[in-house]
Each structure stands twice: as C-alpha cells, then as structure tokens.
Motif scaffolding. Sequence first.
Motif, short mmCIF file in Angstrom:
data_model
loop_
_atom_site.label_atom_id
_atom_site.label_comp_id
_atom_site.label_asym_id
_atom_site.label_seq_id
_atom_site.Cartn_x
_atom_site.Cartn_y
_atom_site.Cartn_z
N LEU A 147 -28.43 10.37 -9.82
CA LEU A 147 -28.69 8.77 -9.82
C LEU A 147 -27.70 8.07 -9.14
O LEU A 147 -27.31 7.16 -9.19
CB LEU A 147 -28.84 8.46 -11.32
CG LEU A 147 -29.87 8.78 -12.11
CD1 LEU A 147 -29.68 8.84 -13.64
CD2 LEU A 147 -31.00 7.78 -11.83
N PHE A 253 -26.29 -1.77 -9.59
CA PHE A 253 -26.45 -0.70 -9.77
C PHE A 253 -26.26 0.51 -9.14
O PHE A 253 -26.94 0.19 -7.98
CB PHE A 253 -27.90 -0.47 -10.75
CG PHE A 253 -28.19 -1.51 -11.79
CD1 PHE A 253 -27.44 -1.73 -13.06
CD2 PHE A 253 -29.11 -2.55 -11.47
CE1 PHE A 253 -27.90 -2.61 -14.02
CE2 PHE A 253 -29.62 -3.40 -12.49
CZ PHE A 253 -28.77 -3.52 -13.76
N GLY A 288 -34.37 -3.09 -9.57
CA GLY A 288 -33.94 -2.91 -8.08
C GLY A 288 -34.95 -1.84 -7.66
O GLY A 288 -35.79 -1.11 -8.38
C1 2NM Z 1 -32.17 0.05 -14.88
C2 2NM Z 1 -31.90 -0.96 -13.96
C3 2NM Z 1 -32.24 -0.64 -12.96
C4 2NM Z 1 -33.53 2.89 -13.07
C5 2NM Z 1 -33.60 3.44 -11.88
C6 2NM Z 1 -34.02 4.73 -12.24
C7 2NM Z 1 -34.32 5.87 -11.18
F1 2NM Z 1 -34.09 7.07 -11.84
F2 2NM Z 1 -35.44 5.77 -10.78
F3 2NM Z 1 -33.41 6.00 -10.19
N1 2NM Z 1 -34.63 4.61 -13.28
N2 2NM Z 1 -34.16 3.40 -13.91
C8 2NM Z 1 -32.82 1.60 -13.30
C9 2NM Z 1 -32.83 0.64 -12.42
C10 2NM Z 1 -32.50 1.10 -14.88
O1 2NM Z 1 -31.73 -0.23 -16.23
C11 2NM Z 1 -31.14 -1.47 -16.55
#
Ligand code: 2NM
Length: 356
Positions: A147, A253, A288
């Motif tokens: 990630l 993030f 995002g």
């Molecule tokens: C969040 C905020 C922004 C997120 C990103 C991903 C992945 F695996 F696709 F990269 N899953 N979830 C993400 C993005 C989660 O939670 C506040």
Amino acid sequence: MKDCLHDIKSRLPKLLEQIILSEQIKALEDLRIEYLGKNGTITLLLKSMADMTDEERRNFGKDVNELKVQITEAIDARKDLLVQEELNNRLKSEWVDLSLPAKTYRRGVLHPVSRAIAEISEIFASMGFSIAEGPEIEDDFHNFDALNIPQHHPARQMHDTFYMPNSLLLRTHTSNVQIRHMTDEQPPFRIIVPGRVYRYDYDATHTPMFHQIEGLYIDRNITMANLKWTITEFLKAFFERDHIPVRFRPSYFPFTEPSAEVDIACKRTKNDLIIGEEDSWLEVMGCGMTHPNVLKNVSIDGKNLQGFAFGMGVERLAMLKYGISDLRDFYSSDFRWLSHYGTKPLKIPSMTGGLS
Ligand code: 2NM
C-alpha cells in the motif's frame, strides 16, 4: 412337576389371550419374567428335568419346549406390534408443518454496526459493487508495503499496530483485501470491503477494534469525477436526504494521490445534529485516486487502468445516523442499550424496502 406342566398346558389358551390383549409393553415384560425369567415357571420346569430319567425327560422336555416356544413367540409378536404402535403415535403427535410461517425470535436484535454494514453494502451493491472479504491476521506486505507504506514510513507509527509472533499483525485497515483481490482477480475491479480492523488506541473516541468499509473501483477512464459522484450519491442514500452539501478537502494518504477527506454539511442545535443543513462541516470518510505505486505492486498497468478508493469508519457513521453519542457503548454488551439501538432481524435494509 408333571402336575405343574399339566396345569400350564391347560392355562395356555388363557395366557395367550392375555398376551394378545396386553396394551402395555411393561405388562408383556412382567409376563415374560413370570414364565421365562430366571425363576420363571417354564425355566423352573426345564431345570427340573435334571432329576428325570431319559424316558421321562423325552416327553416332558418336548412339551415344555413347545410351551416355551409358543409363549415366547406370542410375547415377541405382541411386543413388536406395541412398539410399532407407539412409534406411529409419536410420529402422529410430533409432526411439523414446514409450510407454517416461522415464529420470529423477539428478543434478539441486529447490532447497529451490523445494521450500518448492511445498509452501506446495499447502497454500493445497487451501484454494482460486490463485497470482498479477507484475513484479519495479515503480514507486513499486504497491510503496509503493497500500500506504498514502506518500513520506515511515518504512517507505520501513525497506525498503532498490534504485532504478533512470526511477523504477523492485526490488520490496521481492510485495504489488505483490496491488495489480495487485485492480485488474485482480473480487472475491472468494483468492490467494497467491510470488516474488523485493529489499532492500539483506546479513549473516548477510539476502541482497539472497530469496523471499516473500504471501496475500490479500477477500470479504464475512471477519474476523480467518478469518485466525487459515487461518494456523494452514497452519502445522500445513507443519510436519506435528497440534497447534502459535500466537500472534498485535500489531504494525504500514502496509498492515494491525490487524496481527500470528505466532509458533509451539518447543523448543530442544543440537543441535535442535523445532517445536510449548512452550518458547519463534519468529516465522514477518506478517499483518493489509487497511487501508481499501489497499482505497480499488484502488477496493474497504470497507463491503461486507474481508479479510486475510499474508506470509512462504520461506528462513526452509525453514531451519526442513529444518534448514538458514546462510541464505547457499542462494545459494553449492555442489553438495554442493545435493545434500544438494535434493529429487528427481519427488518433487513434494502434499496426497495427502505434503509431505515
Ligand atoms: C481510505 C482512504 C483512501 C484505500 C486505498 C486502497 C487501495 F488498496 F486500493 F489502495 N484501499 N483503500 C483508501 C483510500 C482508504 O480510508 C480512509
């Protein structure tokens, strides 16, 4: 003994009749003991043959044996019949009509976390998302490295992780499932991932275990406009209002670029919080565009495919929608609280039947 044999022989028809007319298995058993038991009449007659001459024994034995066979057979036959009758009666009295409506279990209720997950899933399902699940015990790669959160990245300290033996950890978000999904399946991806997550944090607004729903949409030509529409429509459906002002506030993030936090308008009165009325802003989720490094880590060609991701805290949304003021009540197992905030299990939310 000869007299005794003669006596029984003459009583035989009456005895057989008595057996045939017996209504109780117990009465048959008593008769069996009386005649064929260890000290039963027939048994004693058989024993008495020990003192007889061969000549005497031949006729006597034949007669006693005949008696024994007749009595035994009569008792067995009657007993079989009574056992069968008893079974038939039980089958008759214990039958169940499976076509009758089920009695509902009136005391059990759906926990507000389960209800919120059901409602949120229903909304995203109506937009074509499917639900994915994965392990709560995870490794560094799926929870962090993939990630775009490398070893010494401050985000690793940001999430206060529960570490376990053998380099395992309790997942700090559900994104590990998105990573596994993108690795195992073929694009396009349109999933939401509800589940438990764990962070070492406990105070009035944090519990060490809480629930998240994260979403992922990867396809050709997915832009921030799609993200904005999807999230706005979701929030309107969830809070059941035709119009909610939504603000996308730039944020950070590691796994998305650009990243935003999502605020909705709300109005605070003395006792109430009204969602959708312009007065102040309330943060409800993060989102995002998936970071190119994340796509690279799961071997997705970022030139052709891109998409968005988002994440929200289930308890927080449940508190806002159902008017729950204290996070810690969710996990205090107080039956009065559960019956007040719980939902009847048969009132499962749906887009057609209503969410609340
Ligand atoms: C969040 C905020 C922004 C997120 C990103 C991903 C992945 F695996 F696709 F990269 N899953 N979830 C993400 C993005 C989660 O939670 C506040």
